[in-house]
Design a protein around this motif. Structure first.
Motif, PDB file in Angstrom:
ATOM      1  N   SER A  95       0.878  -1.184   0.000  1.00 55.22           N
ATOM      2  CA  SER A  95       0.000   0.000   0.000  1.00 55.22           C
ATOM      3  C   SER A  95       0.904   1.220   0.000  1.00 55.22           C
ATOM      4  O   SER A  95       2.132   1.093   0.119  1.00 55.22           O
ATOM      5  CB  SER A  95      -0.866   0.030   1.269  1.00 55.22           C
ATOM      6  OG  SER A  95      -0.034   0.217   2.399  1.00 55.22           O
ATOM      7  N   THR A  96       0.311   2.374  -0.078  1.00 59.04           N
ATOM      8  CA  THR A  96       1.127   3.591   0.006  1.00 59.04           C
ATOM      9  C   THR A  96       1.651   3.765   1.431  1.00 59.04           C
ATOM     10  O   THR A  96       2.791   4.194   1.635  1.00 59.04           O
ATOM     11  CB  THR A  96       0.288   4.815  -0.396  1.00 59.04           C
ATOM     12  OG1 THR A  96      -0.421   4.487  -1.570  1.00 59.04           O
ATOM     13  CG2 THR A  96       1.153   6.010  -0.657  1.00 59.04           C
ATOM     14  N   SER A  97       0.823   3.419   2.407  1.00 65.87           N
ATOM     15  CA  SER A  97       1.285   3.536   3.801  1.00 65.87           C
ATOM     16  C   SER A  97       2.504   2.650   4.014  1.00 65.87           C
ATOM     17  O   SER A  97       3.479   3.043   4.663  1.00 65.87           O
ATOM     18  CB  SER A  97       0.169   3.133   4.764  1.00 65.87           C
ATOM     19  OG  SER A  97      -0.907   4.030   4.640  1.00 65.87           O
ATOM     20  N   TYR A 121      -2.560  15.429   4.627  1.00 59.50           N
ATOM     21  CA  TYR A 121      -3.105  14.145   5.029  1.00 59.50           C
ATOM     22  C   TYR A 121      -2.777  13.832   6.500  1.00 59.50           C
ATOM     23  O   TYR A 121      -1.587  13.743   6.861  1.00 59.50           O
ATOM     24  CB  TYR A 121      -2.449  13.143   4.086  1.00 59.50           C
ATOM     25  CG  TYR A 121      -2.793  11.713   4.157  1.00 59.50           C
ATOM     26  CD1 TYR A 121      -4.111  11.286   4.287  1.00 59.50           C
ATOM     27  CD2 TYR A 121      -1.778  10.747   4.048  1.00 59.50           C
ATOM     28  CE1 TYR A 121      -4.396   9.934   4.300  1.00 59.50           C
ATOM     29  CE2 TYR A 121      -2.062   9.404   4.052  1.00 59.50           C
ATOM     30  CZ  TYR A 121      -3.384   9.007   4.188  1.00 59.50           C
ATOM     31  OH  TYR A 121      -3.665   7.677   4.205  1.00 59.50           O
ATOM     32  N   VAL A 167       2.588  16.006  -1.662  1.00 59.14           N
ATOM     33  CA  VAL A 167       1.412  15.230  -2.057  1.00 59.14           C
ATOM     34  C   VAL A 167       0.786  15.976  -3.231  1.00 59.14           C
ATOM     35  O   VAL A 167       0.440  17.155  -3.100  1.00 59.14           O
ATOM     36  CB  VAL A 167       0.399  15.096  -0.894  1.00 59.14           C
ATOM     37  CG1 VAL A 167      -0.740  14.171  -1.297  1.00 59.14           C
ATOM     38  CG2 VAL A 167       1.078  14.583   0.372  1.00 59.14           C
ATOM     39  N   ASN A 171      -4.088  16.037  -0.553  1.00 54.67           N
ATOM     40  CA  ASN A 171      -5.299  15.744   0.204  1.00 54.67           C
ATOM     41  C   ASN A 171      -5.257  16.597   1.455  1.00 54.67           C
ATOM     42  O   ASN A 171      -4.348  16.427   2.268  1.00 54.67           O
ATOM     43  CB  ASN A 171      -5.298  14.241   0.571  1.00 54.67           C
ATOM     44  CG  ASN A 171      -6.399  13.861   1.527  1.00 54.67           C
ATOM     45  OD1 ASN A 171      -7.227  14.694   1.880  1.00 54.67           O
ATOM     46  ND2 ASN A 171      -6.415  12.613   1.971  1.00 54.67           N
ATOM     47  N   ASP A 199       3.899  11.807  -3.073  1.00 58.81           N
ATOM     48  CA  ASP A 199       2.705  10.959  -3.005  1.00 58.81           C
ATOM     49  C   ASP A 199       1.773  11.401  -4.135  1.00 58.81           C
ATOM     50  O   ASP A 199       1.204  12.495  -4.098  1.00 58.81           O
ATOM     51  CB  ASP A 199       2.068  11.166  -1.630  1.00 58.81           C
ATOM     52  CG  ASP A 199       0.833  10.306  -1.398  1.00 58.81           C
ATOM     53  OD1 ASP A 199       0.152   9.966  -2.374  1.00 58.81           O
ATOM     54  OD2 ASP A 199       0.546  10.013  -0.217  1.00 58.81           O
ATOM     55  N   VAL A 201      -0.882   9.530  -5.291  1.00 54.56           N
ATOM     56  CA  VAL A 201      -1.972   8.542  -5.381  1.00 54.56           C
ATOM     57  C   VAL A 201      -3.204   9.084  -6.123  1.00 54.56           C
ATOM     58  O   VAL A 201      -3.953   8.314  -6.710  1.00 54.56           O
ATOM     59  CB  VAL A 201      -2.397   7.980  -3.998  1.00 54.56           C
ATOM     60  CG1 VAL A 201      -1.295   7.152  -3.389  1.00 54.56           C
ATOM     61  CG2 VAL A 201      -2.876   9.046  -3.058  1.00 54.56           C
ATOM     62  N   PHE A 202      -3.387  10.418  -6.091  1.00 56.15           N
ATOM     63  CA  PHE A 202      -4.563  10.990  -6.762  1.00 56.15           C
ATOM     64  C   PHE A 202      -4.226  11.602  -8.129  1.00 56.15           C
ATOM     65  O   PHE A 202      -5.029  12.357  -8.686  1.00 56.15           O
ATOM     66  CB  PHE A 202      -5.204  12.075  -5.879  1.00 56.15           C
ATOM     67  CG  PHE A 202      -5.794  11.540  -4.589  1.00 56.15           C
ATOM     68  CD1 PHE A 202      -6.928  10.746  -4.609  1.00 56.15           C
ATOM     69  CD2 PHE A 202      -5.217  11.835  -3.372  1.00 56.15           C
ATOM     70  CE1 PHE A 202      -7.483  10.246  -3.439  1.00 56.15           C
ATOM     71  CE2 PHE A 202      -5.756  11.345  -2.184  1.00 56.15           C
ATOM     72  CZ  PHE A 202      -6.891  10.551  -2.224  1.00 56.15           C
ATOM     73  N   LYS A 234      -6.243   4.080  -5.098  1.00 58.07           N
ATOM     74  CA  LYS A 234      -6.896   5.242  -5.705  1.00 58.07           C
ATOM     75  C   LYS A 234      -6.938   5.110  -7.227  1.00 58.07           C
ATOM     76  O   LYS A 234      -7.917   5.502  -7.842  1.00 58.07           O
ATOM     77  CB  LYS A 234      -6.169   6.535  -5.345  1.00 58.07           C
ATOM     78  CG  LYS A 234      -5.803   6.683  -3.885  1.00 58.07           C
ATOM     79  CD  LYS A 234      -7.011   6.826  -2.993  1.00 58.07           C
ATOM     80  CE  LYS A 234      -6.585   7.127  -1.563  1.00 58.07           C
ATOM     81  NZ  LYS A 234      -7.156   6.302  -0.536  1.00 58.07           N
ATOM     82  N   TYR A 325     -11.340  15.382  -2.886  1.00 53.04           N
ATOM     83  CA  TYR A 325     -11.927  16.185  -1.802  1.00 53.04           C
ATOM     84  C   TYR A 325     -12.107  17.628  -2.240  1.00 53.04           C
ATOM     85  O   TYR A 325     -11.470  18.085  -3.181  1.00 53.04           O
ATOM     86  CB  TYR A 325     -11.033  16.119  -0.552  1.00 53.04           C
ATOM     87  CG  TYR A 325     -10.774  14.689  -0.160  1.00 53.04           C
ATOM     88  CD1 TYR A 325     -11.729  13.961   0.532  1.00 53.04           C
ATOM     89  CD2 TYR A 325      -9.612  14.031  -0.573  1.00 53.04           C
ATOM     90  CE1 TYR A 325     -11.531  12.619   0.830  1.00 53.04           C
ATOM     91  CE2 TYR A 325      -9.405  12.689  -0.282  1.00 53.04           C
ATOM     92  CZ  TYR A 325     -10.371  11.985   0.412  1.00 53.04           C
ATOM     93  OH  TYR A 325     -10.188  10.658   0.687  1.00 53.04           O
TER      94      TYR A 325
END
Ligand SMILES: Cc1ncc(COP(=O)(O)O)c(C=O)c1O
Length: 393
Positions: A95-97, A121, A167, A171, A199, A201-202, A234, A325
């Motif tokens: 995962s990203t985490s 985030y 990011v 987020n 990051d 992810v989006f 995502k 968001y």
């Protein structure tokens, strides 16, 4: 008996406690914080996960950085986005985490520091502390659009700074890092041997046409060691598939040294399941339909938000260029905490800006994922608090 990586106080914050009480009491509310795409009413094809049952998965042949066919599929996905990345520079993660944890182990000793954007985030606090890394904040400034406050970033750098996190899109502010900002950041980081962790992810989700194409992309850089994070969570709305990745940018010798060490860390855990590695190429291909559905949903909800808020003069939508968001600036008639509790009592759940370290009050964060009708219902419950003509106070 327990380590101080875990927060001393595990009690629920008042909003989470109120949400639990509402659920336990059977009091329904519209959830405008939903960030789980599998709960947002998208039509996932029932056989989407069929590739996970590939018979080759009966055989265990671990490869620390991941199966080469999955890494090639991810490289091809970067190509779709116009970012050249060699498969050999990609490492798979659960995962990203998980990727953050691997990178903190790669880059930092205990109590070393990483710079974290603010607002951003909320999980960064836990992610850093669990790996005994200290987060230090730098600010994003809002002047019509969000941008990096470089003086605050440079002030936050110390001799213990090992990485700067970005990011993009962020987020919850929805801001992409611009190509100029990334150039400036690289010029600060490279000579100080500070890595960039980006990051993305989006990255596939635009709210402003063309914003993704204009953004700075760290994976393609050759001047600064960079680690770019992505994942199926995502990119195709499948958080439960548990597949993320790290794409390594930077000068060849430095990237190779980083990959050798990442390989050792990954070899220690071997966290990514064989079935998902074998399925990655097909999932990425079939998941494109989910990505399109999510993109069209968030864009429709964002347009509806702009139209509704335009009719409520005391509120405004803070412009967002991408991500899942949106940020609403609302009058500060009470604390954000009191406001979100009152909105929950009125049947709508939103997040307060302070959860994301906004510099001042009052901001509400809403997810753009819910079905359009649900989103419109929740939004009208929010806005009537600020608009007499809608029957609120
Ligand atoms: C900015 C950001 N990074 C990472 C994640 C988590 O991604 P993953 O499910 O791959 O751990 C999230 C989830 O909301 C996120 O908002």
């Amino acid at each position: 008996m327990f380590s101080s990586r875990i927060p001393a106080n595990l009690s629920l914050n008042p909003l989470t406690a109120a949400v639990r009480a509402a659920r336990a009491g059977g009091r329904p509310f519209v959830d405008l914080t939903e960030s789980n795409p599998t709960r947002a009413g998208f039509d996932y094809p029932p056989n989407l996960l069929a590739p996970l049952s590939d018979v080759r998965g009966l055989h265990y042949a671990p490869s620390p950085l991941g199966a080469i066919e999955a890494r090639c599929a991810i490289a091809a996905d970067y190509e779709r986005q116009g970012v050249p990345v060699a498969a050999g520079r990609i490492a798979l993660t659960a995962s990203t985490s998980d990727a953050y944890s691997l990178l903190f182990k790669l880059l930092a000793n205990a109590d070393d520091e990483v710079l974290v954007p603010r607002p951003s985030y909320p999980l960064f606090d836990h992610l850093t502390r669990l790996d005994i890394v200290m987060p230090r904040h730098y600010d994003l400034d809002l002047h019509g659009a969000w941008s990096i406050d470089f003086p605050s970033l440079e002030r936050a750098i110390t001799s213990r700074t090992r990485a700067v996190l970005i990011v993009s899109p962020n987020n919850p502010t929805g801001s992409f890092i611009s190509a100029d900002e990334l150039d400036r950041l690289a010029a600060i980081c490279a000579p100080r041997s500070i890595a960039i962790i980006a990051d993305e992810v989006f990255a596939d989700y635009e709210l402003e046409a063309g914003a993704a194409g204009r953004a700075g992309r760290a994976a393609a850089r050759r001047d600064v060691l960079s680690f770019v994070l992505g994942g199926l969570s995502k990119s195709i709305g499948l958080p439960q598939a548990k597949l993320g990745w790290i794409a390594v940018g930077g000068p060849d010798p430095l990237a190779a040294a980083a990959l050798d060490r990442l390989e050792l860390i990954c070899d220690t855990y071997l966290a990514v399941s064989t079935p998902v590695q074998l399925a990655a190429a097909t999932l990425l291909e079939r998941g494109a339909a989910i990505r399109r559905a999510i993109a069209s949903r968030i864009q429709a909800n964002y347009r509806a938000l702009q139209a509704s808020v335009a009719r409520t003069p005391s509120c405004r939508v803070v412009p967002s260029a991408g991500g899942w968001y949106a940020v609403l600036q609302v009058p500060s008639l009470e604390t954000e905490e009191d406001l979100v509790l009152r909105l929950l009592a009125d049947g709508v759940l939103t997040h307060p800006g302070y959860f994301f370290d906004f510099p001042r009050e009052s901001f509400l964060i809403v997810s753009l994922l819910p079905p359009e009708a649900t989103f419109a219902d929740g939004l009208s419950r929010v806005l009537r608090h600020f608009d007499c003509s809608m029957g609120g106070q």
